[in-house]
Design an enzyme around this catalytic site. Structure first.
Site, short mmCIF file in Angstrom:
data_model
loop_
_atom_site.label_atom_id
_atom_site.label_comp_id
_atom_site.label_asym_id
_atom_site.label_seq_id
_atom_site.Cartn_x
_atom_site.Cartn_y
_atom_site.Cartn_z
CB SER A 1 -58.01 12.97 63.01
OG SER A 1 -57.91 13.68 64.22
CG HIS B 1 -55.87 10.86 59.87
ND1 HIS B 1 -56.40 9.65 60.25
CD2 HIS B 1 -55.46 11.45 61.02
CE1 HIS B 1 -56.34 9.52 61.56
NE2 HIS B 1 -55.76 10.60 62.05
CE LYS C 1 -53.11 8.24 62.32
NZ LYS C 1 -52.21 9.36 62.63
C1 LIG Z 1 -51.34 9.88 63.68
C2 LIG Z 1 -50.80 11.21 63.33
C3 LIG Z 1 -49.47 11.55 63.63
C4 LIG Z 1 -48.57 10.63 64.42
O1 LIG Z 1 -48.13 9.57 63.64
P1 LIG Z 1 -47.26 8.42 64.33
O2 LIG Z 1 -46.45 7.88 63.21
O3 LIG Z 1 -48.21 7.46 64.93
O4 LIG Z 1 -46.40 9.09 65.36
C5 LIG Z 1 -49.01 12.77 63.23
N1 LIG Z 1 -49.81 13.66 62.58
C6 LIG Z 1 -51.09 13.37 62.29
C7 LIG Z 1 -51.93 14.36 61.56
C8 LIG Z 1 -51.63 12.14 62.67
O5 LIG Z 1 -52.90 11.87 62.42
#
Ligand SMILES: *Cc1c(COP(=O)(O)O)cnc(C)c1O
Length: 396
Positions: free
Chosen positions: A183, A211, A242
Site C-alpha cells: 500500500s 488493495h 476498500k
Molecule cells: C486494509 C487492509 C486490511 C484490513 O481490511 P479491513 O477489512 O479494513 O479490516 C487487511 N490487509 C490489507 C493488505 C489491507 O490493505
C-alpha cells in the site's frame, strides 16, 4: 491507581505529539466520494480514500442495502454457527468465490479478522509461514497467533524468498504469504515468480487482495488475474471495505477444505458477530455490477494512467505502480507534510507519509486514484501539484 496511570498516558501521548507522530482525524460531513465536505465547510477533492471504484456512495448499492434493511432487518445478533447465517451471507460467499475463481468463501467482520484467523487453525509448530517483510499489520498479527515457524523475506525479493524456502524444507507444510499490492509503493507482488518457487519448493500460497481486488487485472479480479493464476493458489483474503463498496467486512476465499476448516476453528469467525445483512446485500449487488460491465475498472485504469503520465511529465518523481496507488516521492518528512497541507488549501486532499510508516528518507505523498474521479478532478489535482511543487522547489 488511575491517577498514576493517567499521568503515564499523558506523558506517553505528549511524547507521541513531540515526535510528530500524533494522528489527527479530519471530520467529513458528506458521503465518501470524489468531492467531499469537511466539517470546516471546505469542499475538497478526495485523493486519499480506498474508494477505488467509486462505490462508497453508489446509488445501486445504497438501494440494495435499503431493500435488505426492509426484508432482513438491521442486525443478526449472532455468530454464524449459532443463528447468524442468512441467505444473503451464503449468496455473497458463493459470489465472492466465483469472482476470484475459488471454491468457497468464509466472511468475517473485517479483513483484519480474516487475516487474524487464517493461520492458527491451519498450521502448527511443524509447519512454516514465509511472509513478505512489508505485509499488512493484520497478517503480522495473524502469524503471531500461530505456532508455525516464521520466516520473513525482503519485500518482493525472490532470491530471499528462495533462500527462506530452502531453509523451510525442514518443516512439514509451507505457506508463502504476501499482500497483492503493497500500500505504500503501489507495487504488485511478483506472483508469477512466487508461484514458480512454490512449485519448486513444495509450498502453498496466500495472497491478501485488499488493495488489488477490483483494481488490478483487466476485470479487477486481482493479482491472480494479472498473472493468469486464477484458481491456482490456495488462499485469498480480502476486504469489502476498500474497492468493494467501502462499508465493512472481510473474507477468505480458497480451497474448499481450507474454508471448511476455518468455519470449524477460526476464532474471529466463531466468536464474533455476522456482518449486517444489508452489507451482504450490497456486496452481492457490487459483484453483479462488476460481472455485467467493466466500466468502473476501465475508468479506474484510465484515470491512473492519465494521472501518472501527467505527473511524470510535470517532473515529479513517481514510483512505478501497477495499482491505483501513486507515490509522489519527496524523501523529506517535513516537506511531505508541508506539501500535503498546501495542497489541502488548494482543495486537494492527500496525505504525506514518512517514517515509521515508510523507511527513513523515503517520505512521500500517496495519491489514490478512483473511478469516481472525472477528468476535471484529475486536471485540478495535477495543476495544484504543479503549482505547489514549483513553490516548494520540488519541480522546476
Ligand atoms: C486494509 C487492509 C486490511 C484490513 O481490511 P479491513 O477489512 O479494513 O479490516 C487487511 N490487509 C490489507 C493488505 C489491507 O490493505
Amino acid at each position: 491507581m488511575y491517577k498514576d496511570y493517567q499521568e503515564h498516558l499523558v506523558q506517553v501521548l505528549s511524547e507521541i505529539r513531540e515526535a510528530g507522530l500524533y494522528k489527527n482525524e479530519r471530520v467529513i460531513t458528506s458521503p465518501q466520494g470524489a468531492e467531499i465536505t469537511l466539517d470546516t465547510g471546505q469542499k475538497v477533492l478526495n485523493f486519499c480514500a480506498n474508494n477505488y471504484l467509486g462505490l462508497s456512495a453508489n446509488r445501486k448499492l445504497v438501494k440494495a442495502a435499503k431493500e435488505a434493511l426492509e426484508t432482513h432487518g438491521y442486525g443478526m445478533s449472532s455468530v454464524r454457527f449459532i443463528c447468524g447465517t442468512g441467505d444473503l451471507h451464503k449468496e455473497l460467499e458463493q459470489k465472492l468465490a466465483e469472482f476470484f475463481g475459488m471454491e468457497d468463501t468464509i466472511l468475517y467482520a473485517a479483513c483484519f479478522d480474516a487475516n487474524g484467523g487464517v493461520f492458527e487453525p491451519l498450521l502448527t509448530e511443524e509447519d512454516a509461514i514465509i511472509s513478505d517483510s512489508l505485509n499488512h499489520a493484520s497478517i503480522i498479527d495473524g502469524v503471531r497467533l500461530c505456532k508455525a515457524q516464521r520466516y520473513r523475506y525482503a519485500n518482493a525479493d525472490m532470491n530471499d524468498l528462495e533462500k527462506k524456502l530452502k531453509e523451510a524444507q525442514a518443516q512439514r507444510f509451507r505457506l508463502i504469504v504476501t499482500d497483492g499490492v503493497f500500500s505504500m509503493d503501489g507495487n504488485v507482488a511478483p506472483l508469477d515468480r512466487i508461484h514458480e518457487l512454490a512449485g519448486k519448493y513444495n509450498a502453498m500460497i496466500m495472497v491478501d487482495e485488499s488493495h488489488s481486488a477490483g483494481v488490478v487485472g483487466e476485470t479487477g479480479r486481482g493479482v491472480t488475474e494479472l498473472y493468469n493464476l486464477k484458481g491456482k493458489i490456495e488462499i485469498i483474503t480480502g476486504t469489502l471495505g476498500k474497492a468493494f463498496g467501502g462499508a465493512i467486512g472481510g473474507f477468505t476465499t480458497g480451497k474448499k477444505e481450507i474454508i471448511e476448516m476455518l468455519r470449524q476453528r477460526s476464532r474471529p469467525y466463531l466468536f464474533s458477530n455476522s456482518i449486517p445483512p444489508l452489507v451482504a446485500a450490497a456486496g452481492i449487488k457490487m459483484i453483479e455490477m462488476m460481472t455485467e460491465t467493466n466500466e468502473l475498472q476501465d475508468k479506474l485504469h484510465f484515470n491512473t494512467k492519465y494521472f501518472m503520465e501527467k505527473m511524470m511529465k510535470a517532473g515529479f518523481d513517481i514510483k512505478p505502480t501497477q495499482s491505483a496507488i501513486c507515490a509522489v516521492m519527496l524523501y523529506d518528512a517535513k516537506l511531505s507534510q508541508e506539501m500535503a497541507s498546501l495542497l489541502l488549501d488548494e482543495g486537494i486532499y492527500v496525505i504525506g507519509f514518512y517514517f515509521p510508516v515508510v523507511p527513513k528518507g523515503q517520505a512521500r505523498i500517496r495519491v489514490q486514484l478512483s473511478a469516481a474521479h472525472e477528468q476535471e478532478h484529475l486536471d485540478k489535482a495535477i495543476a495544484a501539484f504543479e503549482k505547489i511543487g514549483r513553490e516548494l522547489k520540488v519541480i522546476k
